[in-house]
Design a protein around this motif. Structure first.
Motif, short mmCIF file in Angstrom:
data_model
loop_
_atom_site.label_atom_id
_atom_site.label_comp_id
_atom_site.label_asym_id
_atom_site.label_seq_id
_atom_site.Cartn_x
_atom_site.Cartn_y
_atom_site.Cartn_z
N MET A 1 5.77 -8.13 6.86
CA MET A 1 6.10 -7.06 5.88
C MET A 1 7.53 -6.30 7.07
N ASN A 2 8.78 -6.17 5.69
CA ASN A 2 10.01 -6.42 6.64
C ASN A 2 9.74 -4.16 7.64
N ASP A 3 10.95 -4.24 8.31
CA ASP A 3 11.10 -3.14 9.25
C ASP A 3 11.26 -1.99 8.03
N VAL A 4 11.69 -2.00 7.07
CA VAL A 4 11.84 -0.59 6.30
C VAL A 4 10.78 -0.47 5.79
N LYS A 5 10.08 -2.15 5.42
CA LYS A 5 8.46 -1.06 4.40
C LYS A 5 7.30 -1.03 5.36
N GLN A 6 7.41 -2.07 6.63
CA GLN A 6 7.08 -0.65 7.80
C GLN A 6 7.20 0.12 8.22
N THR A 7 8.16 1.38 8.29
CA THR A 7 8.09 2.67 8.66
C THR A 7 8.21 3.35 8.07
N LEU A 8 8.38 2.62 6.56
CA LEU A 8 7.79 3.75 4.90
C LEU A 8 6.21 4.20 5.31
N TRP A 9 5.77 2.49 5.56
CA TRP A 9 4.13 2.16 5.74
C TRP A 9 3.45 3.70 6.42
N PHE A 10 4.60 3.15 7.61
CA PHE A 10 4.27 4.43 9.10
C PHE A 10 4.06 5.85 8.35
N LEU A 11 5.21 6.51 7.52
CA LEU A 11 5.00 7.57 7.30
C LEU A 11 3.75 7.81 5.79
N VAL A 12 3.36 7.43 5.63
CA VAL A 12 2.00 7.95 4.36
C VAL A 12 0.59 7.19 4.75
N HIS A 13 0.75 6.29 5.51
CA HIS A 13 -0.73 6.08 5.12
C HIS A 13 -1.54 6.67 6.02
N LYS A 14 -2.54 6.68 6.23
CA LYS A 14 -3.70 6.99 6.39
C LYS A 14 -4.24 8.27 6.59
N ARG A 15 -3.74 8.78 4.96
CA ARG A 15 -3.96 10.09 4.17
C ARG A 15 -3.13 11.18 5.01
N LYS A 16 -1.38 10.69 5.33
CA LYS A 16 -0.67 11.89 6.42
C LYS A 16 -0.25 12.92 5.44
N ALA A 18 -0.90 15.73 3.07
CA ALA A 18 -1.30 16.26 2.16
C ALA A 18 -2.27 15.57 1.58
N GLY A 19 -2.94 14.93 2.55
CA GLY A 19 -4.86 14.20 2.45
C GLY A 19 -4.62 12.94 1.40
N ILE A 20 -3.19 12.95 0.33
CA ILE A 20 -3.07 11.51 -0.33
C ILE A 20 -2.77 10.51 0.21
N ARG A 21 -3.71 9.64 -0.81
CA ARG A 21 -4.37 8.23 -0.12
C ARG A 21 -2.95 7.08 -0.88
N PHE A 22 -2.56 6.45 0.29
CA PHE A 22 -1.81 5.32 -0.46
C PHE A 22 -1.70 4.40 -0.08
N TYR A 23 -1.49 4.14 -1.37
CA TYR A 23 -1.73 2.31 -1.35
C TYR A 23 -0.81 0.81 -0.36
N ARG A 24 -1.14 -0.08 -0.49
CA ARG A 24 0.48 -1.22 0.00
C ARG A 24 0.23 -2.52 -1.04
N HIS A 25 0.74 -2.87 -1.54
CA HIS A 25 0.17 -4.01 -2.38
C HIS A 25 -0.28 -3.87 -3.55
N TYR A 26 -0.43 -2.84 -4.36
CA TYR A 26 -1.27 -1.59 -5.86
C TYR A 26 -1.07 -2.50 -6.77
N PRO A 27 -1.54 -3.54 -7.14
CA PRO A 27 -1.66 -3.95 -8.32
C PRO A 27 -1.48 -2.81 -10.20
N LEU A 28 -0.63 -2.93 -10.68
CA LEU A 28 -0.33 -2.40 -11.72
C LEU A 28 0.05 -2.65 -12.81
#
Length: 110
Positions: A1-16, A18-28
């Motif tokens: 994961m590059n620095d930009v994606k890692q920074t974005l992920w850090f902002l939202v992981h662990k339900r940070k 509003a308690g909303i869960r985000f997933y990385r690499h979610y198939p849709l």
């Protein structure tokens, strides 16, 4: 994961936010979304470099139309915004996620 994606992920992981869960690499469908919350149908993305060829632009439009047809909202950021204006990006994400999560149905315990 590059620095930009890692920074974005850090902002939202662990339900940070509003308690909303985000997933990385979610198939849709035929796509894999880098950062997605199925609870509120929100995808966070880093804008790719502008595709210069017609085929790339058409593929991007097809992807966006497909995701919108499923009710997915897309919140895009420029990579420089994430790296150099992280606090601004975090505020925007906070506002959008909070607003979207307020429209979720409330589960009443029996």
């Amino acid at each position: 994961m590059n620095d930009v994606k890692q920074t974005l992920w850090f902002l939202v992981h662990k339900r940070k936010i509003a308690g909303i869960r985000f997933y990385r690499h979610y198939p849709l469908g035929a796509y894999v979304l880098d950062c997605y919350s199925p609870t509120i149908k929100l995808m966070l993305e880093i804008n790719a470099e502008n595709p210069h060829d017609h085929a790339s632009r058409q593929n991007e439009l097809k992807r966006i139309r497909y995701l919108h047809s499923l009710g997915v909202r897309i919140l895009s950021f420029d990579k420089l915004q994430i790296l150099h204006e992280t606090h601004v990006a975090e505020e925007v994400i906070q506002q959008v996620v909070t607003k979207m999560s307020q429209s979720l149905p409330v589960n009443d315990p029996l």
